[in-house]
Design a protein around this motif. Structure first.
Motif, short mmCIF file in Angstrom:
data_model
loop_
_atom_site.label_atom_id
_atom_site.label_comp_id
_atom_site.label_asym_id
_atom_site.label_seq_id
_atom_site.Cartn_x
_atom_site.Cartn_y
_atom_site.Cartn_z
N GLY A 156 0.80 -1.23 0.00
CA GLY A 156 0.00 0.00 0.00
C GLY A 156 0.82 1.27 0.00
N ILE A 157 2.14 1.14 0.10
CA ILE A 157 3.00 2.31 0.28
C ILE A 157 3.90 2.54 -0.94
CG2 ILE A 157 4.99 3.13 1.62
CD1 ILE A 157 3.55 1.79 4.05
N CYS A 158 4.31 1.49 -1.62
CA CYS A 158 5.21 1.66 -2.76
C CYS A 158 4.47 2.38 -3.89
CB CYS A 158 5.78 0.32 -3.23
SG CYS A 158 4.63 -0.72 -4.13
N LEU A 159 5.21 2.91 -4.86
CA LEU A 159 4.60 3.69 -5.93
C LEU A 159 3.63 2.84 -6.76
CD1 LEU A 159 4.57 6.58 -6.95
CD2 LEU A 159 6.40 5.96 -8.55
N HIS A 161 2.32 -5.55 -9.06
CA HIS A 161 3.72 -5.15 -9.11
C HIS A 161 4.17 -4.47 -7.82
CE1 HIS A 161 3.71 -6.54 -13.17
NE2 HIS A 161 2.69 -5.74 -13.47
N CYS A 162 3.42 -4.69 -6.75
CA CYS A 162 3.85 -4.18 -5.44
C CYS A 162 5.27 -4.65 -5.15
CB CYS A 162 2.90 -4.71 -4.35
SG CYS A 162 3.54 -4.41 -2.68
N GLN A 163 6.09 -3.69 -4.74
CA GLN A 163 7.51 -4.01 -4.56
C GLN A 163 7.80 -4.75 -3.26
OE1 GLN A 163 8.59 0.02 -5.23
NE2 GLN A 163 8.87 -0.27 -7.44
N ASN A 164 6.79 -4.84 -2.40
CA ASN A 164 6.99 -5.54 -1.13
C ASN A 164 5.91 -6.61 -0.93
OD1 ASN A 164 9.04 -3.50 -0.27
ND2 ASN A 164 7.25 -2.17 -0.37
N ASN A 165 5.53 -7.25 -2.03
CA ASN A 165 4.38 -8.15 -1.91
C ASN A 165 4.73 -9.50 -1.30
OD1 ASN A 165 4.59 -10.45 -3.96
ND2 ASN A 165 5.10 -8.67 -5.23
#
Ligand SMILES: [Zn+2]
Ligand SMILES: [Zn+2]
Length: 364
Positions: free
Chosen positions: A102-105, A114-118
């Motif tokens: 919910g925080i990454c671009l 494509h969440c970078q911290n999924n």
């Protein structure tokens, strides 16, 4: 709790999941939610995990084993972390397959995949082939009144994956155009329904299994083909040169190098199935101006849209249900295509229950 765990990878697919008692998941972070699993769809990705296709990407040391697969989950909220405000115990929910930050671009753009911290429960960490499963608040969508977890679980992945591809296709298709679907399984039969609702095109469904061909006809495909050696010629005849859009839900077993030959000049191929390697002369891309792109699962908002179509009775899951204890039978039947549509694991069901194929209906 009871769970089905994978202990080893096996390219020959002869391993069996072990049904065993394991500790239930617990809340470790304030945004986490424990879901009592109502149903969990069985996916070709699960077969690929067993085969070891994902091993190098997610588990090169084999140290994640044993774990619980299952990433197409719906059920009821059992317990919530201290920061959770949007759901409460007892709520019926479907779980977007990714836990996103919910925080990454990418998250802020809504590109959940494509969440970078999924985190991806069911791929490398415990998923839903169990009585309980842990995810996070951001992944949950409350079910509309009257919709049961059992009637929608595979929408969480099979459903949105087909929906995203078909929605993209619908934007490219005009009345009079042909869309062609390769593979009328758990995804293809959803894509067909979505195209019927969202595109004004004509459709060709291709599947070699007679059961899938019958299902495609029932779902309104304009033409249903068996995919024999004359497929390219048949498609050219029907369409007058090729399909405007091809959605390939197979992506392996040789289909990956047949799919793009079914396009008309200027056509688009959307790859969803995977496993094979596409070999295409660059001249083919240039001279015929065909485009090839992949489509990966779907965003949270796309799952919301699909659940609305489902609530309105416009897109339904055709499925066969198995008890958790019978998951190895389900995997065998899936491998050998003994059912059409989606196989669904139902942890609450008594063993040896196998509900024959049916179109899942909500209990209104
Ligand atoms: Zn899946
Ligand atoms: Zn993110």
């Amino acid at each position: 709790m009871k769970a089905a765990r994978l202990y080893e990878y096996d390219p020959a697919m002869n391993v069996r999941l072990k049904i065993e008692d394991v500790p239930s998941p617990t809340i470790d972070r304030p945004d986490e939610v424990i879901v009592k699993v109502g149903a969990a769809g069985l996916c070709r990705t699960d077969l690929h995990i067993i085969e070891g296709v994902w091993r190098d990407i997610m588990d090169s040391h084999g140290s994640l084993l044993p774990y619980i697969m299952g990433h197409e989950n719906a059920g009821w909220v059992e317990d919530v972390g201290s920061g959770v405000t949007s759901v409460k115990p007892g709520d019926a929910v479907i779980c977007h397959p990714l836990r996103t930050c919910g925080i990454c671009l990418n998250c802020r753009h809504g590109h959940d995949m494509h969440c970078q911290n999924n985190l991806f429960p069911g791929l490398g960490l415990d998923g839903g082939f169990a009585e309980y499963f842990k995810t996070s608040e951001r992944s949950l969508i409350k079910l509309n009144t009257g919709i049961t977890p059992l009637s929608v679980a595979p929408m969480a992945d099979a459903g949105i994956t087909a929906y995203r591809a078909a929605k993209r296709a619908a934007k490219l298709l005009n009345p009079g155009d042909w869309a062609l679907i390769l593979g009328v399984g758990g995804l293809g039969h959803i894509a067909l329904q979505v195209l019927n609702e969202m595109a004004g095109c004509r459709t060709i469904a291709v599947d070699r299994e007679p059961g899938a061909q019958v299902l495609a006809k029932e779902l309104g495909a304009d033409k249903v083909l068996s995919g024999g050696p004359d497929l390219i010629e048949e498609v050219r005849q029907i369409t007058g040169g090729g399909a405007r859009v091809v959605i390939d839900f197979v992506g392996e077993l040789g289909v990956e190098n047949l799919c793009w030959k079914l396009l008309k000049n200027g056509g688009d191929l959307i790859m969803v199935g995977y496993g094979g390697t596409i070999e295409i002369p660059t001249l083919e891309l240039v001279a015929r101006e065909i485009r090839i792109g992949g489509s990966l699962v779907g965003d949270y908002t796309e799952l919301v849209e699909l659940m609305e179509l489902n609530a309105d009775g416009k897109v339904k899951m055709h499925q066969t249900e198995f008890a958790l204890e019978d998951i190895n039978t389900a995997i065998d039947d899936f491998k050998n295509r003994r059912f059409t549509g989606r196989g669904v694991i139902v942890p609450g069901a008594p063993s040896a229950r196998r509900v024959e194929e049916r179109t899942a209906e909500a209990v209104k």
